[in-house]
Design an enzyme around this catalytic site. Structure first.
Site: not given
Ligand code: AMP
Length: 272
Positions: A178, A28, A176
């Site tokens: 998760r 993020h 992630s």
């Molecule tokens: P999320 O909070 O998991 O919904 O992710 C929010 C944003 O961060 C989304 O556009 C994801 O694709 C991006 N994102 C999540 N994990 C990563 C990562 N390891 N590298 C780059 N972007 C990420």
């Protein structure tokens, strides 16, 4: 519309939006820094979107760390941390949805019915409220990014969509929110997904062009890790996400595995 958004637009301040579900990590943070480089003001939205979770999924126990998220945003100089309550995003009587059916049909969409309608609907709302110049997404969620590009173009939503490469741990596991669910043994097994995708890329680089053969090379690697079960390993066209029988110019290798009850997804874009 949010008062801060109206004020920014009055003053012609360009906005970079980073939509997230919180529990922020270095992935993020990279998106936030990308938004910072291209815009005057950075807005991070933090919304655990119930509409994109299936009934058997982890909405209730999705990691929530509002204090740490606020601290990370402060440290990164984020101008607005936009964390609307569920009732504000989906007030009583809410009924409209947005779908991008062909891009949502396979892979994540097939395993998570309704997931991408939830994503498309909330992203449309966020873009309508914030009206950013740029919206930044992660390649980690390749299908989601492809779908959002299509959505923004189809509905003239006006933002430029940037997609930032996947940020990884030293052993290759994609960051992630998760990942905290993984036990130590599962965590040690998790990098097998990237290794499988790399085996697919290696096959392409060695001249293999048959989609099924590339798939086989990826499956073989997952087969070596007893804790991991394949959900899908696919060789696809990067724009349509349809499976390729033969790789020509380029391909995206999409993978999802299950380790215990935890699903992991990852992908690699390969140019020939
Ligand atoms: P999320 O909070 O998991 O919904 O992710 C929010 C944003 O961060 C989304 O556009 C994801 O694709 C991006 N994102 C999540 N994990 C990563 C990562 N390891 N590298 C780059 N972007 C990420």
């Amino acid at each position: 519309m949010a008062a801060w958004s109206a004020a920014y637009h009055r003053e012609s301040v360009t906005i970079g939006l980073v939509p997230t579900m919180g529990a922020l990590h270095a992935g993020h943070r990279a998106l936030i820094r990308t938004a910072r480089l291209s815009c005057d003001a950075v807005v991070v939205s933090l919304f655990v979107n119930p509409a994109q979770f299936g009934p058997q999924e982890d909405f209730a126990r999705y990691p929530r760390k509002p204090k740490a998220d606020a601290a990370l945003c402060r440290k990164e100089g984020v101008d607005v941390l936009f964390a609307p309550p569920v009732g504000e995003v989906y007030p009583d009587g809410f009924q409209s949805t947005v779908s991008v059916p062909a891009l949502a049909r396979r892979w994540e969409g097939a395993r998570r019915p309704g997931h991408f309608d939830g994503v498309a609907t909330v992203v449309t709302k966020l873009l309508a409220v914030v009206r950013p110049t740029v919206a930044v997404f992660g390649q980690k969620d390749f299908q989601q990014a492809a779908l959002i590009r299509r959505l923004v173009e189809d509905l003239d939503l006006g933002a430029r969509v940037l997609v930032y490469p996947t940020v990884r741990e030293a052993d290759g596991l994609a960051l992630s929110s998760r990942n905290v669910y993984l036990t130590p043994a599962q965590r040690r097994a998790a990098p097998v997904l990237l290794r499988a995708l790399q085996a697919g890329r290696g096959a392409i680089r060695c001249g293999v062009r048959s989609g099924p053969r590339i798939q086989q090379a990826m499956r073989r690697i997952i087969g070596e890790e007893s804790l991991a079960k394949v959900e899908y390993l696919a060789v696809c066209d990067p724009e349509t996400l349809e499976p390729l029988t033969r790789v020509r110019r380029h391909a995206v290798l999409l993978g999802a595995i299950r380790i215990g009850r935890i699903r992991l997804i990852d992908n690699l874009l390969v140019k020939v």
